[in-house]
Design a protein around this motif. Structure first.
Motif, PDB file in Angstrom:
ATOM      1  N   HIS A  91       0.866  -1.180   0.000  1.00  0.00           N
ATOM      2  CA  HIS A  91       0.000   0.000   0.000  1.00  0.00           C
ATOM      3  C   HIS A  91       0.902   1.229   0.000  1.00  0.00           C
ATOM      4  CE1 HIS A  91       1.011  -0.416   4.248  1.00  0.00           C
ATOM      5  NE2 HIS A  91       0.791   0.891   4.340  1.00  0.00           N
ATOM      6  N   GLY A  92       0.333   2.392  -0.302  1.00  0.00           N
ATOM      7  CA  GLY A  92       1.140   3.610  -0.302  1.00  0.00           C
ATOM      8  C   GLY A  92       0.448   4.734  -1.037  1.00  0.00           C
ATOM      9  N   ASP A  93       1.268   5.643  -1.598  1.00  0.00           N
ATOM     10  CA  ASP A  93       0.723   6.763  -2.357  1.00  0.00           C
ATOM     11  C   ASP A  93       1.151   6.616  -3.820  1.00  0.00           C
ATOM     12  OD1 ASP A  93       3.401   7.456  -2.336  1.00  0.00           O
ATOM     13  OD2 ASP A  93       3.112   9.374  -1.352  1.00  0.00           O
ATOM     14  N   LEU A  94       0.818   7.603  -4.633  1.00  0.00           N
ATOM     15  CA  LEU A  94       1.097   7.548  -6.059  1.00  0.00           C
ATOM     16  C   LEU A  94       2.591   7.382  -6.334  1.00  0.00           C
ATOM     17  CD1 LEU A  94      -0.782   9.376  -8.725  1.00  0.00           C
ATOM     18  CD2 LEU A  94       1.660   9.636  -8.783  1.00  0.00           C
ATOM     19  N   VAL A  95       3.428   8.052  -5.574  1.00  0.00           N
ATOM     20  CA  VAL A  95       4.882   7.947  -5.786  1.00  0.00           C
ATOM     21  C   VAL A  95       5.365   6.534  -5.471  1.00  0.00           C
ATOM     22  CG1 VAL A  95       7.153   8.805  -5.094  1.00  0.00           C
ATOM     23  CG2 VAL A  95       5.260  10.409  -5.351  1.00  0.00           C
ATOM     24  N   SER A  96       4.910   5.944  -4.376  1.00  0.00           N
ATOM     25  CA  SER A  96       5.359   4.584  -4.040  1.00  0.00           C
ATOM     26  C   SER A  96       4.846   3.571  -5.066  1.00  0.00           C
ATOM     27  CB  SER A  96       4.918   4.194  -2.631  1.00  0.00           C
ATOM     28  OG  SER A  96       3.524   4.052  -2.548  1.00  0.00           O
ATOM     29  N   HIS A  98       4.389   4.226  -8.283  1.00  0.00           N
ATOM     30  CA  HIS A  98       5.257   4.421  -9.449  1.00  0.00           C
ATOM     31  C   HIS A  98       6.655   3.853  -9.187  1.00  0.00           C
ATOM     32  CE1 HIS A  98       6.109   6.121 -13.341  1.00  0.00           C
ATOM     33  NE2 HIS A  98       7.193   6.699 -12.868  1.00  0.00           N
ATOM     34  N   MET A  99       7.162   3.996  -7.973  1.00  0.00           N
ATOM     35  CA  MET A  99       8.463   3.426  -7.622  1.00  0.00           C
ATOM     36  C   MET A  99       8.449   1.916  -7.834  1.00  0.00           C
ATOM     37  SD  MET A  99       9.345   5.501  -4.109  1.00  0.00           S
ATOM     38  CE  MET A  99      10.645   4.361  -3.620  1.00  0.00           C
ATOM     39  N   ARG A 100       7.402   1.283  -7.334  1.00  0.00           N
ATOM     40  CA  ARG A 100       7.323  -0.172  -7.428  1.00  0.00           C
ATOM     41  C   ARG A 100       7.082  -0.624  -8.867  1.00  0.00           C
ATOM     42  NH1 ARG A 100       4.388  -4.456  -3.480  1.00  0.00           N
ATOM     43  NH2 ARG A 100       4.917  -6.253  -4.755  1.00  0.00           N
ATOM     44  N   LEU A 101       6.214   0.084  -9.579  1.00  0.00           N
ATOM     45  CA  LEU A 101       5.871  -0.289 -10.953  1.00  0.00           C
ATOM     46  C   LEU A 101       7.065  -0.121 -11.898  1.00  0.00           C
ATOM     47  CD1 LEU A 101       3.333  -1.206 -12.535  1.00  0.00           C
ATOM     48  CD2 LEU A 101       2.968   1.186 -13.103  1.00  0.00           C
ATOM     49  N   SER A 102       7.867   0.911 -11.692  1.00  0.00           N
ATOM     50  CA  SER A 102       8.970   1.210 -12.608  1.00  0.00           C
ATOM     51  C   SER A 102      10.353   0.844 -12.061  1.00  0.00           C
ATOM     52  CB  SER A 102       8.949   2.696 -12.963  1.00  0.00           C
ATOM     53  OG  SER A 102       9.041   3.473 -11.798  1.00  0.00           O
ATOM     54  N   SER A 103      10.420   0.310 -10.847  1.00  0.00           N
ATOM     55  CA  SER A 103      11.688  -0.083 -10.206  1.00  0.00           C
ATOM     56  C   SER A 103      12.664   1.091 -10.102  1.00  0.00           C
ATOM     57  CB  SER A 103      12.349  -1.244 -10.950  1.00  0.00           C
ATOM     58  OG  SER A 103      11.508  -2.364 -10.956  1.00  0.00           O
ATOM     59  N   LEU A 104      12.155   2.250  -9.693  1.00  0.00           N
ATOM     60  CA  LEU A 104      12.983   3.439  -9.505  1.00  0.00           C
ATOM     61  C   LEU A 104      13.060   3.785  -8.033  1.00  0.00           C
ATOM     62  CD1 LEU A 104      11.458   5.658 -12.348  1.00  0.00           C
ATOM     63  CD2 LEU A 104      13.641   4.451 -12.407  1.00  0.00           C
ATOM     64  N   ASN A 105      14.109   4.514  -7.634  1.00  0.00           N
ATOM     65  CA  ASN A 105      14.164   5.005  -6.264  1.00  0.00           C
ATOM     66  C   ASN A 105      13.257   6.231  -6.166  1.00  0.00           C
ATOM     67  OD1 ASN A 105      15.591   7.463  -6.865  1.00  0.00           O
ATOM     68  ND2 ASN A 105      17.531   6.360  -6.768  1.00  0.00           N
ATOM     69  N   PHE A 106      13.124   6.796  -4.981  1.00  0.00           N
ATOM     70  CA  PHE A 106      12.174   7.882  -4.749  1.00  0.00           C
ATOM     71  C   PHE A 106      12.415   9.084  -5.658  1.00  0.00           C
ATOM     72  CE2 PHE A 106      10.993  11.827  -2.616  1.00  0.00           C
ATOM     73  CZ  PHE A 106       9.637  11.621  -2.442  1.00  0.00           C
ATOM     74  N   VAL A 107      13.639   9.595  -5.658  1.00  0.00           N
ATOM     75  CA  VAL A 107      13.944  10.803  -6.440  1.00  0.00           C
ATOM     76  C   VAL A 107      13.744  10.533  -7.930  1.00  0.00           C
ATOM     77  CG1 VAL A 107      15.757  12.446  -7.061  1.00  0.00           C
ATOM     78  CG2 VAL A 107      15.470  11.752  -4.686  1.00  0.00           C
ATOM     79  N   GLU A 108      14.208   9.382  -8.417  1.00  0.00           N
ATOM     80  CA  GLU A 108      14.029   9.052  -9.828  1.00  0.00           C
ATOM     81  C   GLU A 108      12.553   8.931 -10.186  1.00  0.00           C
ATOM     82  OE1 GLU A 108      16.204   5.425  -9.814  1.00  0.00           O
ATOM     83  OE2 GLU A 108      18.082   6.355 -10.449  1.00  0.00           O
ATOM     84  N   ALA A 109      11.763   8.333  -9.307  1.00  0.00           N
ATOM     85  CA  ALA A 109      10.329   8.171  -9.561  1.00  0.00           C
ATOM     86  C   ALA A 109       9.623   9.521  -9.611  1.00  0.00           C
ATOM     87  CB  ALA A 109       9.696   7.282  -8.491  1.00  0.00           C
ATOM     88  N   VAL A 110       9.953  10.414  -8.688  1.00  0.00           N
ATOM     89  CA  VAL A 110       9.332  11.746  -8.695  1.00  0.00           C
ATOM     90  C   VAL A 110       9.727  12.486  -9.962  1.00  0.00           C
ATOM     91  CG1 VAL A 110       9.246  13.988  -7.553  1.00  0.00           C
ATOM     92  CG2 VAL A 110       9.095  11.912  -6.191  1.00  0.00           C
TER      93      VAL A 110
END
Length: 122
Positions: A91-96, A98-110
């Motif tokens: 569970h989480g927010d839109l950024v988390s 996207h992080m999980r879906l695209s395998s990016l870290n926080f800054v990269e996902a934002v």
């Protein structure tokens, strides 16, 4: 910070952290308000996302596991775009999401969500 009171390993850690902070471009201060609309984002990425209910949530198939039923709930109202998989995957927010879906870290996902934008100030 006064580095005189630090030990040698603490001084190295402090210097390394300062270099990393100076090298990494910052996110814009208003990054949270510039995120995409949760409904637009989730409708493009969640299979069989149903209609918005009166409480602002919609159900669809979770992209993180083999899902025959709609186990994912996403909040289409509000700026955070909360989500929860009731099959127990996360569970989480839109950024988390996207992080999980695209395998990016926080800054990269934002940055990816903002279209590659970062703060150009030094």
């Amino acid at each position: 910070m006064n580095t005189d009171a630090l030990g040698e390993s603490d001084r190295r850690r402090h210097a390394t952290g300062a270099r990393r902070a100076a090298q990494a471009p910052r996110l814009p201060r208003d990054w949270r308000t510039r995120l995409p609309d949760p409904e637009t984002y989730y409708r493009a990425r969640v299979e069989k996302l149903g209609a918005r209910r009166s409480n602002g949530w919609a159900q669809g198939r979770c992209p993180f596991h083999d899902d025959r039923n709609a186990s994912l709930s996403v909040r289409l109202d509000g700026e955070r775009g909360h989500w929860r998989c009731f099959a127990g995957c996360d569970h989480g927010d839109l950024v988390s999401f996207h992080m999980r879906l695209s395998s990016l870290n926080f800054v990269e996902a934002v940055r990816d969500l903002l279209g590659g934008v970062h703060d150009r100030r030094t």
